[in-house]
Motif scaffolding. Structure first.
Motif, PDB file in Angstrom:
ATOM      1  N   CYS A 246       0.837  -1.203   0.000  1.00  0.00           N
ATOM      2  CA  CYS A 246       0.000   0.000   0.000  1.00  0.00           C
ATOM      3  C   CYS A 246       0.872   1.254   0.000  1.00  0.00           C
ATOM      4  O   CYS A 246       1.854   1.334   0.742  1.00  0.00           O
ATOM      5  CB  CYS A 246      -0.911   0.017   1.228  1.00  0.00           C
ATOM      6  SG  CYS A 246      -2.042  -1.386   1.311  1.00  0.00           S
ATOM      7  N   GLN A 247       0.502   2.216  -0.818  1.00  0.00           N
ATOM      8  CA  GLN A 247       1.223   3.485  -0.867  1.00  0.00           C
ATOM      9  C   GLN A 247       0.535   4.489   0.052  1.00  0.00           C
ATOM     10  O   GLN A 247      -0.668   4.731  -0.055  1.00  0.00           O
ATOM     11  CB  GLN A 247       1.260   4.034  -2.294  1.00  0.00           C
ATOM     12  CG  GLN A 247       2.002   5.366  -2.411  1.00  0.00           C
ATOM     13  CD  GLN A 247       2.019   5.903  -3.835  1.00  0.00           C
ATOM     14  OE1 GLN A 247       1.758   5.157  -4.786  1.00  0.00           O
ATOM     15  NE2 GLN A 247       2.317   7.182  -3.989  1.00  0.00           N
ATOM     16  N   VAL A 248       1.314   5.071   0.955  1.00  0.00           N
ATOM     17  CA  VAL A 248       0.794   6.078   1.878  1.00  0.00           C
ATOM     18  C   VAL A 248       1.674   7.312   1.765  1.00  0.00           C
ATOM     19  O   VAL A 248       2.878   7.255   2.038  1.00  0.00           O
ATOM     20  CB  VAL A 248       0.782   5.566   3.334  1.00  0.00           C
ATOM     21  CG1 VAL A 248       0.159   6.622   4.251  1.00  0.00           C
ATOM     22  CG2 VAL A 248       0.029   4.250   3.450  1.00  0.00           C
ATOM     23  N   ALA A 276      -8.434   3.594   5.958  1.00  0.00           N
ATOM     24  CA  ALA A 276      -8.357   3.957   4.539  1.00  0.00           C
ATOM     25  C   ALA A 276      -7.787   2.810   3.708  1.00  0.00           C
ATOM     26  O   ALA A 276      -8.245   2.545   2.590  1.00  0.00           O
ATOM     27  CB  ALA A 276      -7.497   5.210   4.377  1.00  0.00           C
ATOM     28  N   ILE A 277      -6.794   2.121   4.252  1.00  0.00           N
ATOM     29  CA  ILE A 277      -6.219   0.974   3.546  1.00  0.00           C
ATOM     30  C   ILE A 277      -7.257  -0.136   3.402  1.00  0.00           C
ATOM     31  O   ILE A 277      -7.390  -0.765   2.348  1.00  0.00           O
ATOM     32  CB  ILE A 277      -4.975   0.456   4.297  1.00  0.00           C
ATOM     33  CG1 ILE A 277      -3.831   1.468   4.187  1.00  0.00           C
ATOM     34  CG2 ILE A 277      -4.541  -0.901   3.756  1.00  0.00           C
ATOM     35  CD1 ILE A 277      -2.620   1.109   5.033  1.00  0.00           C
ATOM     36  N   ARG A 278      -8.017  -0.349   4.456  1.00  0.00           N
ATOM     37  CA  ARG A 278      -8.979  -1.451   4.461  1.00  0.00           C
ATOM     38  C   ARG A 278     -10.117  -1.221   3.473  1.00  0.00           C
ATOM     39  O   ARG A 278     -10.554  -2.145   2.786  1.00  0.00           O
ATOM     40  CB  ARG A 278      -9.533  -1.632   5.874  1.00  0.00           C
ATOM     41  CG  ARG A 278     -10.519  -2.785   6.018  1.00  0.00           C
ATOM     42  CD  ARG A 278     -10.907  -3.009   7.473  1.00  0.00           C
ATOM     43  NE  ARG A 278      -9.771  -3.485   8.245  1.00  0.00           N
ATOM     44  CZ  ARG A 278      -9.238  -2.834   9.284  1.00  0.00           C
ATOM     45  NH1 ARG A 278      -9.736  -1.674   9.665  1.00  0.00           N
ATOM     46  NH2 ARG A 278      -8.215  -3.335   9.935  1.00  0.00           N
ATOM     47  N   VAL A 286      -3.115   6.232  -0.220  1.00  0.00           N
ATOM     48  CA  VAL A 286      -3.749   6.931   0.898  1.00  0.00           C
ATOM     49  C   VAL A 286      -2.966   8.221   1.097  1.00  0.00           C
ATOM     50  O   VAL A 286      -1.737   8.204   1.177  1.00  0.00           O
ATOM     51  CB  VAL A 286      -3.717   6.079   2.185  1.00  0.00           C
ATOM     52  CG1 VAL A 286      -4.258   6.880   3.368  1.00  0.00           C
ATOM     53  CG2 VAL A 286      -4.505   4.794   1.991  1.00  0.00           C
ATOM     54  N   ARG A 287      -3.663   9.344   1.172  1.00  0.00           N
ATOM     55  CA  ARG A 287      -3.004  10.645   1.226  1.00  0.00           C
ATOM     56  C   ARG A 287      -3.243  11.282   2.598  1.00  0.00           C
ATOM     57  O   ARG A 287      -4.393  11.494   3.001  1.00  0.00           O
ATOM     58  CB  ARG A 287      -3.524  11.549   0.110  1.00  0.00           C
ATOM     59  CG  ARG A 287      -3.364  10.913  -1.267  1.00  0.00           C
ATOM     60  CD  ARG A 287      -3.936  11.754  -2.388  1.00  0.00           C
ATOM     61  NE  ARG A 287      -5.334  12.108  -2.223  1.00  0.00           N
ATOM     62  CZ  ARG A 287      -6.346  11.280  -2.443  1.00  0.00           C
ATOM     63  NH1 ARG A 287      -6.116  10.016  -2.797  1.00  0.00           N
ATOM     64  NH2 ARG A 287      -7.597  11.685  -2.308  1.00  0.00           N
ATOM     65  N   VAL A 288      -2.151  11.578   3.286  1.00  0.00           N
ATOM     66  CA  VAL A 288      -2.211  12.204   4.604  1.00  0.00           C
ATOM     67  C   VAL A 288      -1.658  13.616   4.481  1.00  0.00           C
ATOM     68  O   VAL A 288      -0.538  13.809   3.990  1.00  0.00           O
ATOM     69  CB  VAL A 288      -1.392  11.413   5.640  1.00  0.00           C
ATOM     70  CG1 VAL A 288      -1.443  12.108   7.002  1.00  0.00           C
ATOM     71  CG2 VAL A 288      -1.901   9.978   5.745  1.00  0.00           C
ATOM     72  N   SER A 289      -2.429  14.593   4.911  1.00  0.00           N
ATOM     73  CA  SER A 289      -1.970  15.982   4.864  1.00  0.00           C
ATOM     74  C   SER A 289      -2.114  16.620   6.237  1.00  0.00           C
ATOM     75  O   SER A 289      -3.073  16.338   6.969  1.00  0.00           O
ATOM     76  CB  SER A 289      -2.762  16.784   3.824  1.00  0.00           C
ATOM     77  OG  SER A 289      -4.131  16.852   4.179  1.00  0.00           O
ATOM     78  N   VAL A 290      -1.144  17.476   6.575  1.00  0.00           N
ATOM     79  CA  VAL A 290      -1.149  18.171   7.858  1.00  0.00           C
ATOM     80  C   VAL A 290      -0.929  19.652   7.593  1.00  0.00           C
ATOM     81  O   VAL A 290       0.063  20.040   6.964  1.00  0.00           O
ATOM     82  CB  VAL A 290      -0.051  17.639   8.799  1.00  0.00           C
ATOM     83  CG1 VAL A 290      -0.183  18.288  10.179  1.00  0.00           C
ATOM     84  CG2 VAL A 290      -0.125  16.123   8.926  1.00  0.00           C
ATOM     85  N   LEU A 299      -5.480  17.706  10.456  1.00  0.00           N
ATOM     86  CA  LEU A 299      -5.015  16.466   9.838  1.00  0.00           C
ATOM     87  C   LEU A 299      -6.128  15.921   8.956  1.00  0.00           C
ATOM     88  O   LEU A 299      -7.286  15.860   9.377  1.00  0.00           O
ATOM     89  CB  LEU A 299      -4.663  15.442  10.922  1.00  0.00           C
ATOM     90  CG  LEU A 299      -4.546  13.974  10.493  1.00  0.00           C
ATOM     91  CD1 LEU A 299      -3.316  13.774   9.606  1.00  0.00           C
ATOM     92  CD2 LEU A 299      -4.495  13.059  11.715  1.00  0.00           C
ATOM     93  N   GLU A 300      -5.768  15.531   7.728  1.00  0.00           N
ATOM     94  CA  GLU A 300      -6.741  14.897   6.839  1.00  0.00           C
ATOM     95  C   GLU A 300      -6.158  13.601   6.290  1.00  0.00           C
ATOM     96  O   GLU A 300      -4.990  13.555   5.899  1.00  0.00           O
ATOM     97  CB  GLU A 300      -7.128  15.823   5.680  1.00  0.00           C
ATOM     98  CG  GLU A 300      -7.984  17.006   6.111  1.00  0.00           C
ATOM     99  CD  GLU A 300      -8.576  17.750   4.918  1.00  0.00           C
ATOM    100  OE1 GLU A 300      -8.095  17.522   3.778  1.00  0.00           O
ATOM    101  OE2 GLU A 300      -9.514  18.545   5.114  1.00  0.00           O
ATOM    102  N   VAL A 301      -6.980  12.562   6.289  1.00  0.00           N
ATOM    103  CA  VAL A 301      -6.615  11.275   5.699  1.00  0.00           C
ATOM    104  C   VAL A 301      -7.625  10.994   4.593  1.00  0.00           C
ATOM    105  O   VAL A 301      -8.830  10.903   4.854  1.00  0.00           O
ATOM    106  CB  VAL A 301      -6.628  10.148   6.754  1.00  0.00           C
ATOM    107  CG1 VAL A 301      -6.318   8.808   6.093  1.00  0.00           C
ATOM    108  CG2 VAL A 301      -5.626  10.446   7.861  1.00  0.00           C
ATOM    109  N   LYS A 302      -7.111  10.867   3.355  1.00  0.00           N
ATOM    110  CA  LYS A 302      -7.986  10.743   2.188  1.00  0.00           C
ATOM    111  C   LYS A 302      -7.710   9.435   1.461  1.00  0.00           C
ATOM    112  O   LYS A 302      -6.568   8.975   1.390  1.00  0.00           O
ATOM    113  CB  LYS A 302      -7.760  11.908   1.223  1.00  0.00           C
ATOM    114  CG  LYS A 302      -7.846  13.285   1.862  1.00  0.00           C
ATOM    115  CD  LYS A 302      -7.491  14.374   0.859  1.00  0.00           C
ATOM    116  CE  LYS A 302      -7.482  15.749   1.506  1.00  0.00           C
ATOM    117  NZ  LYS A 302      -7.111  16.823   0.552  1.00  0.00           N
ATOM    118  N   ASN A 303      -8.766   8.874   0.923  1.00  0.00           N
ATOM    119  CA  ASN A 303      -8.611   7.696   0.068  1.00  0.00           C
ATOM    120  C   ASN A 303      -9.698   7.685  -0.993  1.00  0.00           C
ATOM    121  O   ASN A 303     -10.792   8.222  -0.792  1.00  0.00           O
ATOM    122  CB  ASN A 303      -8.677   6.406   0.892  1.00  0.00           C
ATOM    123  CG  ASN A 303     -10.045   6.153   1.497  1.00  0.00           C
ATOM    124  OD1 ASN A 303     -10.311   6.569   2.620  1.00  0.00           O
ATOM    125  ND2 ASN A 303     -10.925   5.468   0.773  1.00  0.00           N
TER     126      ASN A 303
END
Length: 372
Positions: A246-248, A276-278, A286-290, A299-303
């Motif tokens: 998985c790419q994060v 998000a991976i699941r 999966v894109r994490v931005s701060v 904090l945002e976690v996007k998929n």
């Protein structure tokens, strides 16, 4: 004959019918003797008869019918409460407990109405009797629920404590094997152990935290000066090891220092990324931005992937919720606590967490006050 007098006169017959019905509630009743099957039935009926004989105003009757009967502070445990306690310890479930009262209600009214023939039964007695049985049932259900909750919390606490040592041994041994460079076969096996150990550790942590929140203790935090950019990078590095396919991605746009519990926020991020991976699309990262300003960090976690159904959005942070679409094939590997724990961690820091989802992407957004 008034119903209160009938209950006291025919107590033996009524209790015998209670016992006969209780004996059918298997498997809990399979090895119970007569005394255990009759458990507090006579005392419950005596309390009902006493209630029927007590003068009651219309106002008191209305309050009682709505479950607001007067309860004295420090009053002794009622027979219905003790009955519930013993039934819970005896292995009965709550449906069986309620069924006892349903059968008791029908049995008493049937016997009394037959005895009243040819006269008509007094209608006020029927109303008062139903109120008294409902009150006893409510007391039993409340006590039963408390007892079951206490037993569950004790079990979870014991599991959380007793599983840590053997799990740590597995993880340390797996790390040692991976460092031996003893060939591809050993390395692959060690990597598999490390990944499985990490999943077990996450499940264990969620279970322990869930237990704390159910006990009213909340999520324990130990705030200190931390840099979220560094902490989040470390957490994502560990997740990439466990999920190499998985790419994060991590994007930190602003200065992200503040006063938080770093370990807890790593746990929050880990839960969101694992979610998000699941449920996200396998072929997209999966894109994490701060980002942040003087007051807070966001904090945002996007998929990408299927949108969360609108009906599921309102309960997605509730405990024991697993999966929200038919494509979920991994729900069995989760307790359904990850998002609940993430929300509790955010709340413990004075922050909040929200979710939005459409056909384009799903975004979990967390706001954390800096508390500097």
């Amino acid at each position: 004959m008034r119903l209160a007098d009938f209950i006291l006169r025919d107590m033996g017959t009524i209790v015998a019918q209670w016992e006969a019905f209780a004996a059918t509630l298997l498997p809990a009743a399979a090895n119970m003797q007569s005394l255990a099957l009759r458990d507090h039935a006579q005392q419950i009926l005596e309390a009902v008869a006493k209630d029927l004989s007590t003068v009651q105003t219309r106002e008191e009757q209305a309050e009682k019918s709505m479950g607001r009967a007067l309860v004295l502070i420090g009053a002794p445990e009622t027979a219905a409460q003790t009955h519930a306690l013993l039934r819970a310890r005896g292995g009965f479930n709550i449906n069986q407990l309620a069924a006892e009262y349903r059968a008791l209600r029908a049995s008493v009214l049937r016997l009394w109405m037959d005895d009243c023939q040819p006269d008509a039964p007094h209608p006020d007695d029927v109303i008062r009797f139903n109120e008294a049985i409902d009150q006893a049932l409510a007391e039993s259900v409340d006590f039963f629920t408390v007892q079951v909750d206490q037993a569950r919390n004790l079990l979870l606490g014991m599991l959380g404590h007793d599983m840590r040592s053997p799990l740590q041994t597995v993880q340390i041994t797996a790390t040692y094997l991976a460092a031996l460079n003893a060939g591809e076969t050993v390395s692959v096996a060690a990597s598999r152990l490390i990944r499985s150990g990490a999943r077990m550790q996450a499940l264990l942590d969620d279970m322990v935290d869930f237990n704390r929140t159910r006990l009213g203790l909340g999520i324990h935090i130990a705030p200190a000066d931390v840099d979220l950019a560094q902490l989040f990078a470390e957490e994502l590095d560990q997740l990439r090891v466990v999920h190499p396919d998985c790419q994060v991605d991590l994007d930190v746009a602003d200065e992200c220092t503040g006063v938080w519990d770093g370990r807890r926020l790593q746990q929050l991020l880990g839960n969101l990324v694992l979610n998000a991976i699941r449920y996200g699309a396998r072929d997209t990262p999966v894109r994490v931005s701060v980002t942040g300003d003087e007051a807070e960090v966001r904090l945002e976690v996007k998929n990408n992937g299927p949108a969360i159904e609108r009906s599921a959005l309102g309960r997605i942070f509730d405990p024991l919720q697993r999966g929200w679409n038919d494509q979920d094939k991994n729900a069995g590997s989760s307790l359904g606590l990850g998002l609940y724990i993430a929300r509790e961690i955010a709340k413990a820091h004075g922050g909040e967490i929200n979710v939005r989802s459409d056909e384009t992407e799903t975004v979990f957004a967390v706001r954390l006050p800096r508390n500097k």
